[in-house]
Design an enzyme around this catalytic site. Sequence first.
Site, PDB file in Angstrom:
ATOM      1  CD  GLN A  13      -2.921  -1.198   2.286  1.00  0.00           C
ATOM      2  OE1 GLN A  13      -2.636  -1.850   3.282  1.00  0.00           O
ATOM      3  NE2 GLN A  13      -4.032  -0.503   2.200  1.00  0.00           N
ATOM      4  NE  ARG A  70       1.155  -3.129  10.134  1.00  0.00           N
ATOM      5  CZ  ARG A  70      -0.023  -3.645   9.800  1.00  0.00           C
ATOM      6  NH1 ARG A  70      -0.415  -4.775  10.296  1.00  0.00           N
ATOM      7  NH2 ARG A  70      -0.799  -3.025   8.928  1.00  0.00           N
ATOM      8  CG  HIS A 115      -0.813  -6.205   5.137  1.00  0.00           C
ATOM      9  ND1 HIS A 115      -1.001  -5.551   6.341  1.00  0.00           N
ATOM     10  CD2 HIS A 115      -1.904  -5.898   4.385  1.00  0.00           C
ATOM     11  CE1 HIS A 115      -2.147  -4.866   6.301  1.00  0.00           C
ATOM     12  NE2 HIS A 115      -2.711  -5.054   5.119  1.00  0.00           N
ATOM     13  CG  ASN A 159      -3.223  -7.414   7.986  1.00  0.00           C
ATOM     14  OD1 ASN A 159      -3.397  -6.825   9.043  1.00  0.00           O
ATOM     15  ND2 ASN A 159      -3.989  -7.188   6.903  1.00  0.00           N
ATOM     16  CD  GLU A 160      -7.623  -7.094   8.036  1.00  0.00           C
ATOM     17  OE1 GLU A 160      -8.026  -7.224   6.877  1.00  0.00           O
ATOM     18  OE2 GLU A 160      -7.893  -6.110   8.748  1.00  0.00           O
ATOM     19  CG  ASN A 302      -5.923  -5.147  11.696  1.00  0.00           C
ATOM     20  OD1 ASN A 302      -5.065  -4.912  12.537  1.00  0.00           O
ATOM     21  ND2 ASN A 302      -5.636  -5.614  10.482  1.00  0.00           N
ATOM     22  CE1 TYR A 304      -9.436   0.475   9.258  1.00  0.00           C
ATOM     23  CE2 TYR A 304      -9.284  -1.900   9.541  1.00  0.00           C
ATOM     24  CZ  TYR A 304      -8.682  -0.689   9.237  1.00  0.00           C
ATOM     25  OH  TYR A 304      -7.354  -0.637   8.924  1.00  0.00           O
ATOM     26  CD  GLU A 370      -4.589  -2.731   9.426  1.00  0.00           C
ATOM     27  OE1 GLU A 370      -5.740  -2.659   8.942  1.00  0.00           O
ATOM     28  OE2 GLU A 370      -3.657  -3.298   8.849  1.00  0.00           O
ATOM     29  CD1 TRP A 414      -6.082   2.116   7.424  1.00  0.00           C
ATOM     30  CD2 TRP A 414      -4.242   0.894   7.800  1.00  0.00           C
ATOM     31  NE1 TRP A 414      -5.590   1.729   6.211  1.00  0.00           N
ATOM     32  CE2 TRP A 414      -4.472   0.992   6.416  1.00  0.00           C
ATOM     33  CE3 TRP A 414      -3.132   0.183   8.277  1.00  0.00           C
ATOM     34  CZ2 TRP A 414      -3.612   0.372   5.493  1.00  0.00           C
ATOM     35  CZ3 TRP A 414      -2.310  -0.419   7.355  1.00  0.00           C
ATOM     36  CH2 TRP A 414      -2.555  -0.328   5.981  1.00  0.00           C
ATOM     37  CD  GLU A 421      -7.834   1.355   2.015  1.00  0.00           C
ATOM     38  OE1 GLU A 421      -8.638   0.417   1.880  1.00  0.00           O
ATOM     39  OE2 GLU A 421      -6.997   1.393   2.924  1.00  0.00           O
ATOM     40  CD1 TRP A 422      -6.536  -3.004   0.935  1.00  0.00           C
ATOM     41  CD2 TRP A 422      -4.972  -3.968  -0.335  1.00  0.00           C
ATOM     42  NE1 TRP A 422      -5.439  -3.285   1.739  1.00  0.00           N
ATOM     43  CE2 TRP A 422      -4.479  -3.878   0.988  1.00  0.00           C
ATOM     44  CE3 TRP A 422      -4.151  -4.549  -1.313  1.00  0.00           C
ATOM     45  CZ2 TRP A 422      -3.200  -4.345   1.356  1.00  0.00           C
ATOM     46  CZ3 TRP A 422      -2.884  -5.008  -0.937  1.00  0.00           C
ATOM     47  CH2 TRP A 422      -2.440  -4.904   0.370  1.00  0.00           C
TER      48      TRP A 422
HETATM   49  C1  BGC Z   1      -6.455  -3.914   5.945  1.00  0.00           C
HETATM   50  C2  BGC Z   1      -5.753  -2.684   5.399  1.00  0.00           C
HETATM   51  C3  BGC Z   1      -6.770  -1.797   4.703  1.00  0.00           C
HETATM   52  C4  BGC Z   1      -7.837  -1.404   5.688  1.00  0.00           C
HETATM   53  C5  BGC Z   1      -8.869  -0.412   5.200  1.00  0.00           C
HETATM   54  C6  BGC Z   1      -7.759  -3.593   6.624  1.00  0.00           C
HETATM   55  O1  BGC Z   1      -8.609  -4.661   6.536  1.00  0.00           O
HETATM   56  O2  BGC Z   1      -5.589  -4.612   6.794  1.00  0.00           O
HETATM   57  O3  BGC Z   1      -4.740  -3.091   4.544  1.00  0.00           O
HETATM   58  O4  BGC Z   1      -6.191  -0.687   4.114  1.00  0.00           O
HETATM   59  O5  BGC Z   1      -8.505  -2.566   6.072  1.00  0.00           O
HETATM   60  O6  BGC Z   1      -9.624  -0.901   4.151  1.00  0.00           O
END
Ligand code: BGC
Length: 492
Positions: A13, A70, A115, A159-160, A302, A304, A370, A414, A421-422
């Site tokens: 990223q 990180r 990751h 990661n995840e 992580n 969100y 994150e 994060w 962003e993928w």
């Molecule tokens: C991922 C990050 C990603 C973020 C926000 C997470 O699931 O680890 O790489 O940027 O989500 O979409």
Amino acid sequence: MNFTWGVSSSAYQVEGGWDADGKGPSIWDNFSHVPGNIKNGDTGDIACDSYNKVEEDVYLLRALGVKNYRFSLSWSRIFPSGRNNSINSHGIDYYNRLIDGLVANNITPIVTLYHWDLPQALQDIGGWESSALIDLFDSFADFCFQTFGDRVKFWITFNEPQVIAWAGYGAGTLPPNVNDPGSAPYRVAHILLKAHARVYHTYDDKYRASQGGVIALCPNIDWVEPKTPSDPRDIEAADRYLQFLVGWFTHPIFKNGDYPEVMKWKVGNRSELQNLPSSRLPVFTAEERDYIRGTADVFCFNSYTSKIVTHSTTRLRPFSYEYDQEVLTKVDSSWPSSAITGHRAVAWGLRRLLNWIKEEYGNPPIYIIENGVGIKTKSDVDDNTRIFYYKTYIDEALKAYKLDGVNLRGYNAWSFMDSFEWLNGYDPRFGLHQVDFDNPNRPRTPKRSAVYYAEIIRNNGIPLAHLCISIHALLRTEIVFHCVLQGNMVFA
Ligand code: BGC
């Protein structure tokens, strides 16, 4: 007082330099190069150009005042073919410079070994569907411990892992885009768990005594709230959701070496109804269970967002990890939305989630690796929405720590800076620093949220006056009430 504040990023990223100095291609390089795969035709070819900006990045981290950073290692930058017979010294130099820069500034490196950016050469032999990857990942990790472990004391294997298994091999939305929802995710997770355990044991056997670090894996967790809290079926559905999402990996590691009972029961039962000769969920031998149990020194995750869950009678076909859960999820439309569909700002969910981890896994040391919010815009230096997100999430983390006795040891935002962003390319933005992707020099500018976060770090929590004044401004009266009650809102 050893609470650690940090920011996070990942190799693909931010680094760019996708084929610089002998780096081998990863599955993300190849995927992003196919027109139409990523929004706006974006790629990670240059990204934030962090490969060429070690000094700038370390300078910004120092200015933020973070205690840790990180980042992740690009496997194919170190081993271009994925194997230790092809070692790229330029890649190693890059990470050495970054690690040395951090250490010189008293910033602890937290390093993720994987990751998502698998070397393409290893995808060519089947990727995480192949058990050959267990040895190969171990030999990569071994090399990294040997090369960087004198300075790196905090390692994360995956990661995840749920995203790797489900999005990569079930839904097929992320590379390697395998669309086999009923069985591949379970097989891949089985291999990821074995690979994780192998790497843990390598660290234990060969490096721990001399290097003295910690090692863990890092699941993604959404908090889920039962739709009808008085309905036991919804309560069970919420627990089931968490077991399929998180327990899939953490139950074996933190509990008994094996998958959660509810997963074994649901997948087994449904496989029988589907007339399959055995469960789609693979089985560990007693020896494997012993080998996997206890292979994390700390609990990283992580998070969100939060969701609402209700039980559901799902279809038996097509076979799917998603249907196996027998749940339906939705969000509350009153929760503030963000640029990522399904990511809503629900700060109180973080406190509940922290308490769930505490209860479920016996109050392990916890690190939030994150947490942050995506905003859809090209220039959001004035990012009050992000300040609101961090303020409220950190406040809830503080409540869990101070009032609920959760053994929280660190919080990472994060993201360090706007980055790739993928599937969404460069819009939305998650950064505390804005990056101008139209400028070949990729200049970074601290956003208001960076200034705010720096202040939180300096105070080791939310400064009381700041909390009351700014929350007043937002008319969040319940938090004003809370801050009057709590007085001292710091991690101490
Ligand atoms: C991922 C990050 C990603 C973020 C926000 C997470 O699931 O680890 O790489 O940027 O989500 O979409």
